[in-house]
Scaffold this motif. Sequence first.
Motif, PDB file in Angstrom:
ATOM      1  N   ILE A   1     -17.362 -22.242  15.903  1.00 49.12           N
ATOM      2  CA  ILE A   1     -17.779 -21.130  16.586  1.00 49.12           C
ATOM      3  C   ILE A   1     -18.386 -20.076  15.521  1.00 49.12           C
ATOM      4  O   ILE A   1     -19.193 -19.204  15.875  1.00 49.12           O
ATOM      5  N   TRP A   2     -17.871 -19.787  14.411  1.00 48.63           N
ATOM      6  CA  TRP A   2     -18.127 -18.967  13.317  1.00 48.63           C
ATOM      7  C   TRP A   2     -19.875 -19.422  13.016  1.00 48.63           C
ATOM      8  O   TRP A   2     -20.426 -18.308  12.495  1.00 48.63           O
ATOM      9  N   LYS A   3     -20.234 -20.541  13.052  1.00 51.62           N
ATOM     10  CA  LYS A   3     -21.434 -20.652  12.608  1.00 51.62           C
ATOM     11  C   LYS A   3     -22.669 -19.931  13.268  1.00 51.62           C
ATOM     12  O   LYS A   3     -23.541 -19.636  12.952  1.00 51.62           O
ATOM     13  N   GLY A   4     -22.407 -19.644  14.594  1.00 54.26           N
ATOM     14  CA  GLY A   4     -23.357 -18.980  15.442  1.00 54.26           C
ATOM     15  C   GLY A   4     -23.755 -17.455  14.767  1.00 54.26           C
ATOM     16  O   GLY A   4     -24.639 -16.915  14.822  1.00 54.26           O
ATOM     17  N   ALA A   5     -22.389 -16.973  14.304  1.00 54.37           N
ATOM     18  CA  ALA A   5     -22.480 -15.726  13.904  1.00 54.37           C
ATOM     19  C   ALA A   5     -23.099 -15.337  12.680  1.00 54.37           C
ATOM     20  O   ALA A   5     -23.863 -14.630  12.269  1.00 54.37           O
ATOM     21  N   LYS A   6     -22.846 -16.426  11.776  1.00 50.67           N
ATOM     22  CA  LYS A   6     -23.477 -16.569  10.387  1.00 50.67           C
ATOM     23  C   LYS A   6     -24.901 -16.736  10.366  1.00 50.67           C
ATOM     24  O   LYS A   6     -25.727 -16.285   9.421  1.00 50.67           O
ATOM     25  N   TYR A   7     -25.631 -17.795  11.290  1.00 50.59           N
ATOM     26  CA  TYR A   7     -26.706 -18.370  11.033  1.00 50.59           C
ATOM     27  C   TYR A   7     -27.811 -17.843  12.025  1.00 50.59           C
ATOM     28  O   TYR A   7     -28.812 -18.301  11.783  1.00 50.59           O
TER      29      TYR A   7
END
Length: 258
Positions: free
Chosen positions: A245-251
């Motif tokens: 889920i963190w990938k949506g925030a980062k990219y």
Amino acid sequence: MAEELAKVLVVDDHMMNRQLAGNILADMFQVTSVKSGEAALDYFTKELPDLVLLDIHMPGIDGFEVLARMMANPVTENIPVIFLTADDDHKVEMRGFAAGAVDFITKPFNPAIMQQRVKRCIELSRLRQNLRREVDKQTARTQLLSLQLVQVLVNTIEARDKKTTGHSERVANYSWEIANRLGWPEDRREAVYYMALLHDIGRIAVPDAIIAKKGELTPEEQEVIQQTTVIGANILRDVTEMRDIWKGAKYHKENYDG
């Protein structure tokens, strides 16, 4: 109201063994018997027993094949199977347990042993079923709580800037629809939905003065805004139930080509 007796299916090609097992178990269980593996598989299409007493050596479909087909069928895979055998061979027992049998009863039958082993196996099976239902119930509660917590986080993000009200949910709905049209399975659609729903969580770290500023941002303020993707990823990285889920925030600020 008296508790309904558990159902036991006896599968054996010898009529005497079927009758003997039925007589031994009749006072404690509802007993049905069939004379072949084929008949057992047909029986499962009409009714599901609580336990199967299954002879290993039968003409046609033998006990191992019946068990293999039961284990491959989601409808019958959790029905406990006790093998009936005259073999005194540890290799046969090892093969049986590896295939999924829960116990063995040797021929000729000892009435007390048969009764107690059948009774114990059915009780253990029911305990597992109750535990499975309770786990499913708790899992559903946890999922509901997780969804509520996600919604609280989204509301917290958007409450700081009224201009973004509804933005996260719109992005999430579009993301889910795109994933759906791509033919993604349900678990991937849900993952991308939650990823999109929380993509802006890093905005929590932006000072109110920057959020409320009406003019252009200074280079320093722009740097703060740019850091929200890293901050959001760090906030979400420890959410182990939704691993990526963190990938949506980062990219999410990058172009499609990265």
